[in-house]
Motif scaffolding. Structure first.
Motif, mmCIF file in Angstrom:
data_model
loop_
_atom_site.group_PDB
_atom_site.id
_atom_site.type_symbol
_atom_site.label_atom_id
_atom_site.label_comp_id
_atom_site.label_asym_id
_atom_site.label_seq_id
_atom_site.Cartn_x
_atom_site.Cartn_y
_atom_site.Cartn_z
ATOM 1 N N ALA A 199 17.643 -91.376 1.014
ATOM 2 C CA ALA A 199 17.004 -89.999 0.337
ATOM 3 C C ALA A 199 18.396 -89.297 0.171
ATOM 4 C CB ALA A 199 16.283 -89.321 1.522
ATOM 5 N N GLU A 200 18.439 -88.271 -0.727
ATOM 6 C CA GLU A 200 19.678 -87.678 -1.112
ATOM 7 C C GLU A 200 20.066 -86.767 0.028
ATOM 8 O OE1 GLU A 200 17.477 -84.116 -3.757
ATOM 9 O OE2 GLU A 200 19.656 -84.471 -4.197
ATOM 10 N N GLY A 201 19.086 -86.570 1.085
ATOM 11 C CA GLY A 201 19.473 -85.426 2.257
ATOM 12 C C GLY A 201 19.741 -86.322 3.530
ATOM 13 N N GLY A 223 10.802 -72.287 -8.983
ATOM 14 C CA GLY A 223 11.518 -73.191 -8.515
ATOM 15 C C GLY A 223 11.666 -74.469 -9.320
ATOM 16 N N GLY A 224 12.012 -75.632 -8.618
ATOM 17 C CA GLY A 224 12.110 -76.973 -9.081
ATOM 18 C C GLY A 224 10.840 -77.320 -9.913
ATOM 19 N N ASP A 225 10.636 -77.782 -11.205
ATOM 20 C CA ASP A 225 9.404 -78.230 -11.774
ATOM 21 C C ASP A 225 8.775 -79.372 -11.157
ATOM 22 O OD1 ASP A 225 11.276 -79.846 -12.861
ATOM 23 O OD2 ASP A 225 10.405 -79.927 -14.818
ATOM 24 N N VAL A 245 17.281 -91.449 -4.124
ATOM 25 C CA VAL A 245 16.104 -90.813 -4.369
ATOM 26 C C VAL A 245 16.226 -89.292 -4.031
ATOM 27 C CG1 VAL A 245 14.604 -92.756 -4.474
ATOM 28 C CG2 VAL A 245 14.640 -91.372 -2.514
ATOM 29 N N MET A 246 15.416 -88.615 -4.690
ATOM 30 C CA MET A 246 15.518 -87.000 -4.303
ATOM 31 C C MET A 246 14.798 -86.711 -2.843
ATOM 32 S SD MET A 246 14.997 -84.694 -7.646
ATOM 33 C CE MET A 246 16.320 -84.191 -8.684
ATOM 34 N N GLY A 247 15.252 -85.615 -2.439
ATOM 35 C CA GLY A 247 14.669 -85.271 -1.074
ATOM 36 C C GLY A 247 15.992 -84.561 -0.455
ATOM 37 N N ARG A 248 15.974 -83.435 -0.868
ATOM 38 C CA ARG A 248 17.183 -82.688 -0.324
ATOM 39 C C ARG A 248 17.328 -82.561 1.398
ATOM 40 N NH1 ARG A 248 17.715 -77.561 -3.745
ATOM 41 N NH2 ARG A 248 15.533 -77.446 -3.168
ATOM 42 N N ASP A 249 16.078 -82.334 1.854
ATOM 43 C CA ASP A 249 16.033 -82.264 3.353
ATOM 44 C C ASP A 249 14.981 -82.906 3.934
ATOM 45 O OD1 ASP A 249 17.318 -79.726 2.979
ATOM 46 O OD2 ASP A 249 15.811 -78.506 2.190
ATOM 47 N N ALA A 304 12.131 -71.045 -12.840
ATOM 48 C CA ALA A 304 13.503 -70.612 -12.547
ATOM 49 C C ALA A 304 13.454 -70.404 -11.030
ATOM 50 C CB ALA A 304 13.481 -69.209 -13.386
ATOM 51 N N ARG A 305 14.711 -70.151 -10.576
ATOM 52 C CA ARG A 305 14.900 -69.697 -9.355
ATOM 53 C C ARG A 305 15.416 -68.388 -9.672
ATOM 54 N NH1 ARG A 305 16.595 -75.423 -8.489
ATOM 55 N NH2 ARG A 305 14.826 -76.311 -7.421
ATOM 56 N N SER A 306 14.825 -67.229 -9.063
ATOM 57 C CA SER A 306 15.365 -65.745 -9.510
ATOM 58 C C SER A 306 16.085 -65.312 -8.139
ATOM 59 C CB SER A 306 14.183 -65.002 -9.662
ATOM 60 O OG SER A 306 14.447 -63.589 -9.586
ATOM 61 N N GLY A 322 3.558 -76.990 -5.479
ATOM 62 C CA GLY A 322 4.141 -77.753 -6.695
ATOM 63 C C GLY A 322 5.541 -78.228 -6.453
ATOM 64 N N THR A 323 5.765 -79.547 -5.917
ATOM 65 C CA THR A 323 7.132 -79.798 -5.669
ATOM 66 C C THR A 323 7.088 -81.412 -5.591
ATOM 67 O OG1 THR A 323 9.097 -79.899 -4.499
ATOM 68 C CG2 THR A 323 7.009 -79.283 -3.373
ATOM 69 N N ILE A 324 8.162 -82.253 -6.032
ATOM 70 C CA ILE A 324 7.855 -83.500 -5.756
ATOM 71 C C ILE A 324 8.276 -84.034 -4.456
ATOM 72 C CG2 ILE A 324 8.430 -84.192 -8.318
ATOM 73 C CD1 ILE A 324 11.391 -85.205 -7.170
ATOM 74 N N ASP A 325 8.929 -83.114 -3.662
ATOM 75 C CA ASP A 325 9.626 -83.488 -2.403
ATOM 76 C C ASP A 325 8.665 -83.619 -1.184
ATOM 77 O OD1 ASP A 325 11.969 -83.350 -3.547
ATOM 78 O OD2 ASP A 325 12.599 -81.613 -2.527
ATOM 79 N N ASN A 326 7.273 -83.283 -1.512
ATOM 80 C CA ASN A 326 6.280 -83.030 -0.566
ATOM 81 C C ASN A 326 6.625 -82.405 0.798
ATOM 82 O OD1 ASN A 326 3.265 -83.757 -0.310
ATOM 83 N ND2 ASN A 326 3.849 -85.563 1.036
ATOM 84 N N GLY A 344 18.090 -89.589 -9.597
ATOM 85 C CA GLY A 344 18.119 -87.969 -10.204
ATOM 86 C C GLY A 344 17.052 -87.378 -10.621
ATOM 87 N N HIS A 345 17.188 -86.614 -11.749
ATOM 88 C CA HIS A 345 16.235 -85.757 -12.325
ATOM 89 C C HIS A 345 15.131 -86.429 -12.902
ATOM 90 C CE1 HIS A 345 18.934 -82.761 -10.994
ATOM 91 N NE2 HIS A 345 18.066 -81.921 -10.934
ATOM 92 N N MET A 346 15.366 -87.877 -13.398
ATOM 93 C CA MET A 346 14.211 -88.582 -14.059
ATOM 94 C C MET A 346 13.038 -88.417 -13.075
ATOM 95 S SD MET A 346 14.408 -92.532 -13.325
ATOM 96 C CE MET A 346 15.976 -93.297 -14.003
ATOM 97 N N GLN A 347 13.141 -88.475 -11.872
ATOM 98 C CA GLN A 347 11.948 -88.244 -10.756
ATOM 99 C C GLN A 347 11.085 -87.066 -11.053
ATOM 100 O OE1 GLN A 347 13.794 -89.743 -6.765
ATOM 101 N NE2 GLN A 347 15.496 -89.034 -7.828
ATOM 102 N N ARG A 348 11.678 -85.985 -11.534
ATOM 103 C CA ARG A 348 10.862 -84.837 -11.729
ATOM 104 C C ARG A 348 9.985 -84.901 -12.915
ATOM 105 N NH1 ARG A 348 14.494 -80.293 -9.256
ATOM 106 N NH2 ARG A 348 14.328 -79.273 -11.150
ATOM 107 N N GLY A 349 10.566 -85.773 -13.957
ATOM 108 C CA GLY A 349 9.628 -85.550 -15.343
ATOM 109 C C GLY A 349 8.649 -86.828 -15.335
HETATM 110 O O1 F6P Z 1 12.205 -80.230 -6.427
HETATM 111 C C1 F6P Z 1 13.199 -80.278 -5.208
HETATM 112 C C2 F6P Z 1 14.076 -81.169 -5.771
HETATM 113 O O2 F6P Z 1 13.849 -82.364 -6.438
HETATM 114 C C3 F6P Z 1 15.039 -81.625 -4.560
HETATM 115 O O3 F6P Z 1 14.827 -82.877 -3.861
HETATM 116 C C4 F6P Z 1 16.507 -81.649 -5.297
HETATM 117 O O4 F6P Z 1 17.681 -81.458 -4.440
HETATM 118 C C5 F6P Z 1 16.542 -80.409 -6.204
HETATM 119 O O5 F6P Z 1 15.186 -80.274 -6.588
HETATM 120 C C6 F6P Z 1 17.488 -80.469 -7.214
HETATM 121 O O6 F6P Z 1 16.947 -79.502 -8.044
HETATM 122 P P1 F6P Z 1 17.634 -78.439 -9.130
HETATM 123 O O7 F6P Z 1 18.824 -79.508 -9.786
HETATM 124 O O8 F6P Z 1 16.746 -78.017 -9.828
HETATM 125 O O9 F6P Z 1 18.481 -77.641 -8.381
#
Ligand code: F6P
Length: 328
Positions: free
Chosen positions: A226-228, A14-16, A173-177, A75-77, A129-133, A257-262
């Motif tokens: 939050a993005e969601g 999944g998302g790193d 900031v991130m947080g899809r849901d 990866a997301r399989s 393991g996910t930044i979304d908690n 964006g993705h800087m939050q994941r790194g």
């Molecule tokens: O890791 C979770 C997350 O950060 C969500 O908050 C975000 O919507 C999603 O990943 C985006 O992930 P990707 O760009 O890898 O599809």
């Protein structure tokens, strides 16, 4: 201790998130400590289906505790969601003689592991393991603390320029849901307003709140979104709406964006990853399976996968109240 388990696989899926490497290191070293063979599985379930494995020993994980991302790739399989895909994955495990595995990932990864376990009775443990908690059964997922620190650091910088120009900033900031990052980083960075999917503030209330801010003498403002969040179609729509209705504000948008994941994991995430890795491996060796390890009241405890993936971790209502008080 080992209930017949001789070879353990470990994957990130999944998302790193920062801290995944520290968790891989912990799993590998705990295996070495208990004299169990350990195999890294590249690219999550995708690599599992292809048999993309590498033997790992205590030294092969040197120098990664401080690294963001994941050395095992992620990866997301789609294929693993099919019966045929899971059959191929099982064949690969049998071929390699792997008899248990640890998956480091989010709820999608745990759902896959749970189905696999139901079909093949294959021993598995999960590390969140996910930044979304957003996972039930742990107060903190790996990477969440690091992401919060990243967001707060960036908002501090945005505030410098916001106040120089008397501007209003919407920071997405991130947080899809879920709104955990937005709420906690928002409070930590002193945001004037925090918009999260769990609370429908509504556009009118947002305007009222911004008007109150202006009247109370604030010349610049930060709104964390939050993005969601669902009150506008996007953060840019919010900007347009506020500019149309409040000409006194010059508005800018910043999507983090993705800087939050790194980035390098915080000390908290490194320690948590180390604790979780030990618990995951030792639980497998004790004959346990189908659980996620999590942090509860500062103890590492197990939650069955079916509970961990059911629903989303709830937002802290008291923190919402604290946030309101802070923006008086
Ligand atoms: O890791 C979770 C997350 O950060 C969500 O908050 C975000 O919507 C999603 O990943 C985006 O992930 P990707 O760009 O890898 O599809």
């Amino acid at each position: 201790m080992s209930k017949g388990i001789k070879k353990i696989g470990v994957m990130t899926s999944g998302g790193d998130s920062p801290g995944m490497n520290a968790a891989v290191r912990s799993v590998v070293r705990t295996c070495a400590y208990h004299k169990i063979e350990c195999y890294g599985i590249y690219r999550g379930y995708e690599g599992l289906i292809e048999g993309d494995f590498v033997k790992m020993d205590a030294r092969s994980v040197k120098g990664i505790i401080n690294k963001g991302g994941t050395v095992l790739k992620s990866a997301r399989s789609k294929e693993f969601r099919t019966k045929e895909g899971r059959a191929k994955a099982h064949e690969q495990f049998v071929k390699a003689g792997i008899d248990g595995f640890v998956v480091i990932g989010g709820d999608g990864s745990f759902t896959g592991a749970m189905v696999f376990n139901q079909e093949y009775g294959f021993p598995v443990m999960g590390i969140p393991g996910t930044i979304d908690n957003d996972i039930v059964g742990t107060t903190h997922t790996l990477g969440y603390d690091t992401a919060l620190n990243t967001v707060v650091e960036v908002i501090d910088k945005i505030r410098d320029t916001a106040s120089s120009h008397n501007r209003l900033f919407f920071v997405e900031v991130m947080g899809r849901d879920v709104g955990h990052i937005a709420l906690n980083a928002g409070v930590g960075a002193g945001a004037e307003e925090i918009l999260i999917p769990e609370e429908d503030l509504g556009l009118e209330r947002l305007l009222d709140s911004l008007r109150r801010s202006k009247q109370s003498g604030k010349s610049s403002s930060i709104v964390v979104v939050a993005e969601g969040d669902k009150i506008g179609k996007s953060v840019f729509e919010l900007k347009d709406y506020v500019e149309e209705n409040m000409s006194e504000y010059e508005v800018r948008v910043s999507v983090l964006g993705h800087m939050q994941r790194g980035g390098s994991p915080s000390c908290f995430d490194r320690v948590l990853a180390s604790r979780m890795g030990v618990k995951a491996v030792e639980s497998l060796l004790e004959g346990k399976s189908n659980y996620m390890v999590g942090l509860k009241n500062d103890l590492i405890e197990l939650t069955p996968f079916d509970q961990a993936v059911k629903g989303k971790a709830k937002i802290d209502k008291e923190l919402l109240r604290v946030s309101d008080i802070m923006t008086v």
